[in-house]
Design an enzyme around this catalytic site. Structure first.
Site, PDB file in Angstrom:
ATOM      1  N   THR A  18       0.852  -1.095  -0.138  1.00  0.00           N
ATOM      2  CA  THR A  18       0.229  -0.012  -0.050  1.00  0.00           C
ATOM      3  C   THR A  18       1.145   1.315  -0.086  1.00  0.00           C
ATOM      4  OG1 THR A  18      -1.672  -1.085   1.310  1.00  0.00           O
ATOM      5  CG2 THR A  18      -1.934   1.092   1.312  1.00  0.00           C
ATOM      6  N   SER A  65       1.174  -7.660  -0.710  1.00  0.00           N
ATOM      7  CA  SER A  65       2.148  -8.849   0.076  1.00  0.00           C
ATOM      8  C   SER A  65       1.206  -9.989   0.365  1.00  0.00           C
ATOM      9  CB  SER A  65       2.328  -7.723   1.272  1.00  0.00           C
ATOM     10  OG  SER A  65       1.311  -8.002   2.366  1.00  0.00           O
ATOM     11  N   THR A  98       1.455  -4.488   4.109  1.00  0.00           N
ATOM     12  CA  THR A  98       1.414  -4.709   5.497  1.00  0.00           C
ATOM     13  C   THR A  98       0.998  -6.159   5.924  1.00  0.00           C
ATOM     14  OG1 THR A  98      -0.601  -3.601   5.786  1.00  0.00           O
ATOM     15  CG2 THR A  98       1.335  -2.351   6.291  1.00  0.00           C
ATOM     16  N   ASP A  99      -0.069  -6.678   5.058  1.00  0.00           N
ATOM     17  CA  ASP A  99      -0.731  -7.894   5.284  1.00  0.00           C
ATOM     18  C   ASP A  99       0.578  -9.154   5.562  1.00  0.00           C
ATOM     19  OD1 ASP A  99      -3.052  -6.828   4.962  1.00  0.00           O
ATOM     20  OD2 ASP A  99      -3.315  -7.540   2.798  1.00  0.00           O
TER      21      ASP A  99
END
Ligand SMILES: NC(=O)C[C@H](N)C(=O)O
Length: 335
Positions: A18, A65, A98-99
């Site tokens: 992101t 990710s 971030t995932d």
């Protein structure tokens, strides 16, 4: 404190996420496409960066990710280890969605061989948002990467003005900026006005202190995660082994507990030489060699405080060294 005599050098290895995301509307914070904006463009737009470091960039991948994979992990590791051997490189920043950021961070924490800072960073808002969090997060990550105090602390994660250890950090909120936390063990520190403030040190072995070396291998053994629940049948655990799993992580109940059905299933699986690690779906707390499972102490490995997804990483690496459950248990108390 004197002036900085030379400009420290940081290499940013960009993988997407992101922080490089684009939305149709600047008010969108969760509807967007991740992994679009090239890292060079992101860096150019952050004017204050030029004052703190000499920055080089490499676009390693440009993905959400969710699509991170072992192949990219191997390449990242190779690049980071090679770059950090260069005397002119002072630190590395990895931009990441971030995932799965915490998984890549913990993997690198076990295979990077250097004391120099390696910092993972991402963002919760796309680059096109009215007030994106990416630029400040990236600025802070570079600050950490050139900081003497960040050396020797393992791979770090920095978002939202905080510093976390890759071993303990997890994404705790699906949409808010205040999401990366080590809910129980706490932040290592903060970054305030461009200055890192550390309060704690990671105590587990990491980076240059580990026994793991992936330079001679090109894939990791299959390890799957089985999520515990009421009326569990064991079918998924059996299917995983039938498809080639060499290890299973059980995201168990409470202190890695399990039903009689699962005990019997895992005993049979373990007897075939597959390593079974008891972790927890509780989100916090240590999984011990508990008394409920006393007779299975030697059979099942306890995950300590590692989340199921991080236990999976340690078990994959452990299986590159041994398939002895006792030795693997020692690694879970060590890393
Ligand atoms: N905030 C983010 O980066 C989420 C995004 N789906 C990713 O992991 O790539």
């Amino acid at each position: 404190m004197g002036r900085i005599e030379y400009m420290k050098k940081v290499v940013i290895l960009a993988t997407g996420g992101t922080i490089a995301g684009v939305s149709h509307d600047p008010t969108d914070t969760v509807s967007y496409h991740a992994g679009i904006v090239p890292i060079e463009k992101i860096v150019k737009a952050i004017e204050p960066l030029t004052a703190i470091a000499d920055i080089a960039t490499e676009q390693i991948a440009q993905i959400d990710s969710a699509d991170m994979n072992h192949k990219i992990w191997f390449y990242l590791t190779e690049r980071i280890n090679a770059l950090l051997k260069q005397p002119d490189v002072d630190g590395i920043v990895v931009t990441h969605g971030t995932d799965t950021l915490e998984e890549t961070a913990y993997f690198l924490n076990l295979v990077v061989k250097s004391e120099k800072p390696v910092v993972l960073v991402g963002a919760m808002r796309p680059a096109t948002a009215i007030s994106p969090d990416g630029p400040m997060n990236l600025y802070n990550a570079i600050i950490l990467a050139v900081s003497r105090t960040a050396r020797g602390k393992g791979v770090l994660v920095s978002l939202n003005d905080t510093i976390n250890s890759s071993r303990e950090v997890t994404k705790t909120n699906t949409a808010l900026q205040d999401t990366f936390k080590a809910p129980e063990l706490g932040y290592l520190g903060y970054i305030i006005d461009g200055c890192p403030h550390f309060y704690r040190m990671p105590t587990r072995k990491h980076t240059y202190m580990t026994d793991f070396d992936i330079s001679g291998i090109n894939e990791l053994p299959q390890v799957d995660i089985i999520y515990g629940h009421v009326n569990d049948t064991g079918i998924l655990a059996q299917a995983a082994v039938a498809s080639g799993a060499k290890g299973l992580i059980y995201a168990g109940l409470g202190n890695g507990n399990m039903s009689e059905t699962m005990k019997n299933t895992f005993r049979k699986i373990q007897a075939r030489g597959v390593i079974v690690v008891r972790s927890t779906r509780a989100g916090n707390g240590v999984v011990t060699k508990n008394s409920v499972l006393a007779e299975d102490h030697d059979r099942f490995v306890a995950a300590d405080t590692l989340s199921p997804q991080k236990a999976r990483i340690l078990l994959m690496l452990a299986l590159t060294k041994t398939s002895d459950p006792q030795k693997i248990q020692d690694m879970f108390w060590t890393y």
